[in-house]
Design an enzyme around this catalytic site. Sequence first.
Site, short mmCIF file in Angstrom:
data_model
loop_
_atom_site.label_atom_id
_atom_site.label_comp_id
_atom_site.label_asym_id
_atom_site.label_seq_id
_atom_site.Cartn_x
_atom_site.Cartn_y
_atom_site.Cartn_z
N HIS A 118 0.83 -1.20 0.00
CA HIS A 118 0.00 0.00 0.00
C HIS A 118 0.87 1.26 0.00
CE1 HIS A 118 -3.24 -2.77 1.12
NE2 HIS A 118 -4.08 -1.81 0.79
N LYS A 163 -0.76 4.98 4.56
CA LYS A 163 -1.68 4.06 5.24
C LYS A 163 -1.23 3.86 6.68
CE LYS A 163 -3.97 -0.42 4.68
NZ LYS A 163 -5.30 0.17 4.87
#
Length: 264
Positions: free
Chosen positions: A153, A157
């Site tokens: 990701h 995040k």
Amino acid sequence: MTRVIVAGPRGKMGSEALRMIEKQEDLELVACLDHKYAGSQVKDFDELPHLDATFYDDIQTCFNAVSADVLVDLTTPEYGYIHTKTALEYGIRPVVGTTGFTDEQLQELTDMAEDKETGVVIAPNFALGAVLMMQFAKWAAKYFQDVEIIEKHHDKKLDAPSGTAAKTAQLIQDVRETKKQGHPDEKETIMGARGADIDGMKIHSMRLPGLVAHQEVVFGSNGENLTIKHDSFHRESFMTGVKLAIDHVMKLDILVYGLENLLE
């Protein structure tokens, strides 16, 4: 017409949700929750759609000021939990894309939804391809006991592993016998090198600029590997699932965790 409030409208997911709502004839944006710019209109921001909905920085003020059917929450675990509880207290149905809730929080919200007879959808991932990837992984786990999950990701995040990875591991656990993978005398010369351990399977989290949301589930057996992979290259990929969740939450009177439970 379903009246929607969006929490986190200036974030990448939230702003994409506003654009999706603008295109839907059966959805109406009635307000936004944001920790800044109370009193502003969505149309005041050049990067957001030209909509008249007002920003509120207090959830109770917002809920008392406007009539709404659904709260779409795309914030953080801390605020998502508070927003979901408050929405249920007001009889507003939450659709939550925030991950990182604890088991205790999920149980509390489940009990509250049942008591209020009000639908809730909490989805670790709104991309339909990712949901299918998780289901395919569960199917494969019946035949391949050795498995590792690699999720990648963007570097903004907050939670690791991702909610999608945790949900994938849970689905695999449902059909897989516990097994400690790797060599029985395996040692990490650098702590954490083998990743997180759930029931003997490993989860690895990567965080880098340029990534959006990516996951592969790698199964191993004698003489072969099976890799099930999904990539989201743009947050627009999540909006089909958000719309699906909004439509379904209006028909629910319980909490549903995972978009796969809404698919036929």
